[in-house]
Design an enzyme around this catalytic site. Structure first.
Site, PDB file in Angstrom:
ATOM      1  N   HIS A  53      14.417 -50.513  58.766  1.00 34.05           N
ATOM      2  CA  HIS A  53      13.051 -51.021  58.726  1.00 34.05           C
ATOM      3  C   HIS A  53      12.076 -49.910  59.120  1.00 34.05           C
ATOM      4  O   HIS A  53      12.459 -48.869  59.666  1.00 34.05           O
ATOM      5  CB  HIS A  53      12.908 -52.220  59.646  1.00 34.05           C
ATOM      6  CG  HIS A  53      13.600 -53.444  59.136  1.00 34.05           C
ATOM      7  ND1 HIS A  53      13.469 -54.690  59.703  1.00 34.05           N
ATOM      8  CD2 HIS A  53      14.446 -53.623  58.078  1.00 34.05           C
ATOM      9  CE1 HIS A  53      14.184 -55.576  59.043  1.00 34.05           C
ATOM     10  NE2 HIS A  53      14.792 -54.942  58.047  1.00 34.05           N
ATOM     11  N   GLU A  55       9.835 -49.599  61.442  1.00 37.55           N
ATOM     12  CA  GLU A  55       9.742 -49.237  62.851  1.00 37.55           C
ATOM     13  C   GLU A  55      10.868 -48.285  63.243  1.00 37.55           C
ATOM     14  O   GLU A  55      10.658 -47.307  63.973  1.00 37.55           O
ATOM     15  CB  GLU A  55       9.831 -50.491  63.728  1.00 37.55           C
ATOM     16  CG  GLU A  55       8.785 -51.539  63.417  1.00 37.55           C
ATOM     17  CD  GLU A  55       9.298 -52.619  62.486  1.00 37.55           C
ATOM     18  OE1 GLU A  55       9.145 -53.807  62.820  1.00 37.55           O
ATOM     19  OE2 GLU A  55       9.854 -52.272  61.426  1.00 37.55           O
ATOM     20  N   ALA A 157      -6.090 -58.228  29.547  1.00 34.71           N
ATOM     21  CA  ALA A 157      -7.073 -57.270  29.040  1.00 34.71           C
ATOM     22  C   ALA A 157      -7.855 -57.990  27.948  1.00 34.71           C
ATOM     23  O   ALA A 157      -7.270 -58.434  26.958  1.00 34.71           O
ATOM     24  CB  ALA A 157      -6.374 -56.033  28.475  1.00 34.71           C
ATOM     25  N   ARG A 187       2.039 -53.030  37.954  1.00 40.92           N
ATOM     26  CA  ARG A 187       3.441 -53.281  37.617  1.00 40.92           C
ATOM     27  C   ARG A 187       4.378 -52.741  38.694  1.00 40.92           C
ATOM     28  O   ARG A 187       5.397 -53.361  39.009  1.00 40.92           O
ATOM     29  CB  ARG A 187       3.789 -52.644  36.273  1.00 40.92           C
ATOM     30  CG  ARG A 187       3.240 -53.383  35.060  1.00 40.92           C
ATOM     31  CD  ARG A 187       3.638 -52.676  33.779  1.00 40.92           C
ATOM     32  NE  ARG A 187       3.274 -53.447  32.595  1.00 40.92           N
ATOM     33  CZ  ARG A 187       3.540 -53.058  31.354  1.00 40.92           C
ATOM     34  NH1 ARG A 187       4.177 -51.913  31.134  1.00 40.92           N
ATOM     35  NH2 ARG A 187       3.178 -53.820  30.336  1.00 40.92           N
ATOM     36  N   THR A 199       3.821 -62.702  22.541  1.00 43.68           N
ATOM     37  CA  THR A 199       3.464 -61.356  22.992  1.00 43.68           C
ATOM     38  C   THR A 199       4.623 -60.397  22.783  1.00 43.68           C
ATOM     39  O   THR A 199       4.442 -59.266  22.308  1.00 43.68           O
ATOM     40  CB  THR A 199       3.050 -61.386  24.473  1.00 43.68           C
ATOM     41  OG1 THR A 199       1.893 -62.205  24.619  1.00 43.68           O
ATOM     42  CG2 THR A 199       2.748 -59.993  24.993  1.00 43.68           C
ATOM     43  N   ARG A 210       5.198 -47.205  34.072  1.00 41.61           N
ATOM     44  CA  ARG A 210       5.326 -45.811  33.655  1.00 41.61           C
ATOM     45  C   ARG A 210       4.384 -44.948  34.493  1.00 41.61           C
ATOM     46  O   ARG A 210       3.170 -45.163  34.436  1.00 41.61           O
ATOM     47  CB  ARG A 210       4.993 -45.667  32.165  1.00 41.61           C
ATOM     48  CG  ARG A 210       5.899 -46.459  31.252  1.00 41.61           C
ATOM     49  CD  ARG A 210       5.561 -46.220  29.784  1.00 41.61           C
ATOM     50  NE  ARG A 210       4.194 -46.583  29.461  1.00 41.61           N
ATOM     51  CZ  ARG A 210       3.802 -47.802  29.114  1.00 41.61           C
ATOM     52  NH1 ARG A 210       4.666 -48.798  29.058  1.00 41.61           N
ATOM     53  NH2 ARG A 210       2.545 -48.046  28.837  1.00 41.61           N
ATOM     54  N   GLU A 296       1.709 -61.375  32.142  1.00 42.65           N
ATOM     55  CA  GLU A 296       0.880 -60.495  31.310  1.00 42.65           C
ATOM     56  C   GLU A 296       0.470 -61.129  29.983  1.00 42.65           C
ATOM     57  O   GLU A 296      -0.117 -60.452  29.144  1.00 42.65           O
ATOM     58  CB  GLU A 296       1.617 -59.175  31.055  1.00 42.65           C
ATOM     59  CG  GLU A 296       1.745 -58.299  32.292  1.00 42.65           C
ATOM     60  CD  GLU A 296       1.881 -56.824  31.950  1.00 42.65           C
ATOM     61  OE1 GLU A 296       1.838 -56.469  30.749  1.00 42.65           O
ATOM     62  OE2 GLU A 296       2.022 -56.018  32.882  1.00 42.65           O
ATOM     63  N   GLY A 298       1.059 -64.285  26.674  1.00 43.92           N
ATOM     64  CA  GLY A 298      -0.256 -64.417  26.074  1.00 43.92           C
ATOM     65  C   GLY A 298      -1.052 -65.609  26.564  1.00 43.92           C
ATOM     66  O   GLY A 298      -0.814 -66.168  27.652  1.00 43.92           O
TER      67      GLY A 298
END
Length: 367
Positions: A53, A55, A157, A187, A199, A210, A296, A298
């Site tokens: 972890h 810490e 978008a 992402r 989509t 990417r 994302e 449609g």
């Protein structure tokens, strides 16, 4: 007692934590900084479930310099055994004098226990420093702990008139490079990237960030009838083990077997009126340890999620162009009367080149 420097150092711990977003499922991202006499002597962030972890990493880096120092940590230290020993044990052994925490553990079984243990041992405890940011960072984890489902971000978008594609279904590229770069960052923060069959068929996306920078999100295709071509990138790009085809009994058994032969997971889920049960889907995703799901598109899938009341965050990228009434709407279906329309709370607007990003949150939030 809080000091003037506590917020500054907690901001640094938060920056450390953000380096682990998208890597830690089913654990939350956490960052820590050890500060001695105004100087950071140790830093750490949680890199993966089962690993040390934040810490512990920060204390290891600090070594003997941790004695008498202050530990800043974005989330309450754990006090129970899991895949790793309790962080409270490491803190007590280190000689830390003071612990400053951003958020209390949202797990009802653990909330406050770690802090109480440290306080009983004589440490000075300060909690709630940069609390809003610390809680926002772990909102996906909080959702799984308190609502037993992943946190849902709906991203689109769109044109100025609310369209996501032209009449022929073309959507590349509505927005410019700056907006698309922010989508890649988004992402990388998520555990699942989810699209509908339309989509997937029209755009043939990879759905992978990417560059990935170590992230391996699951890719989920909602496909009730088995429309996804076998040549799709999500089945042929070498990352097929990250692909899930969520379908129903309406998808022929032969197609389900073929998707599985490509290396994808195939989930045959309950349905209603021909549509996959999103509730069942989210239960399955939580079973994988997923904290944060990015939807994302449609438009029909966006409408389905909005109708369930389970969208926690909207991220809209708006481009200065018009596609007209033959374009594909961002949100399909028959819509809502004004009085019953889903309403969100605006939390951020940002210009990205020629585009504008609008981020809004559900007023319910994970509790």
């Amino acid at each position: 007692m809080r000091t003037d420097q506590d917020i500054q150092w907690m901001q640094e711990a938060l920056e450390c934590a953000r380096r682990g977003e998208g890597l830690t499922r089913p654990n939350p991202p956490v960052g820590a900084v050890v500060v001695r006499r105004g100087v950071a002597v140790g830093r750490g962030f949680h890199r993966k479930a089962g690993g040390p972890h934040a810490e512990v990493l920060a204390l290891q880096q600090a070594g003997t310099r941790a004695r008498g120092a202050t530990l800043y940590v974005t989330l309450e230290p754990c006090c129970t055994w899991g895949r790793t020993p309790p962080c409270t044990d490491a803190i007590l052994a280190s000689g830390i004098r003071r612990v400053v925490v951003g958020a209390v553990d949202p797990n009802p079984l653990h909330a406050g226990r770690g802090l109480r243990r440290l306080k009983r041992a004589g440490m000075e405890i300060v909690s709630g420093v940069a609390g809003d940011e610390a809680r926002a960072l772990i909102a996906p984890f909080t959702s799984t702990m308190t609502r037993h489902r992943p946190f849902i971000t709906l991203k689109m978008a769109v044109s100025l008139d609310g369209k996501i594609a032209d009449a022929a279904g073309r959507s590349k590229w509505i927005t410019g490079p700056a907006a698309r770069n922010v989508v890649q960052d988004l992402r990388r923060r998520c555990d699942v990237i989810l699209v509908g069959a339309t989509t997937a068929c029209l755009d043939n996306p990879s759905l992978l960030p990417r560059p990935a920078r170590g992230r391996e999100p699951f890719r989920v295709i909602i496909d009730s009838t088995g429309r996804l071509p076998y040549s799709s990138r999500v089945l042929t790009d070498g990352a097929h083990l990250q692909t899930i085809v969520a379908t129903t009994m309406r998808c022929p058994a032969a197609r389900r077997a073929a998707y599985a032969a490509c290396g994808a997971q195939v989930w045959c889920l309950p349905s209603s009126a021909g549509r996959i049960s999103l509730k069942a889907l989210l239960r399955k995703l939580q079973g994988l340890g997923a904290l944060h799901v990015l939807v994302e598109g449609g438009g029909e899938l966006a409408a389905a999620f909005l109708r369930t009341g389970q969208v926690d965050e909207l991220v809209w990228f708006v481009a200065p162009l018009i596609l007209g009434n033959t374009g594909v709407p961002a949100v399909g279906g028959k819509g809502w009367p004004l009085a019953k329309a889903p309403r969100m709370k605006l939390v951020e607007t940002r210009r990205l080149g020629d585009d504008v990003m609008i981020r809004a949150m559900s007023e319910r939030g994970p509790h």
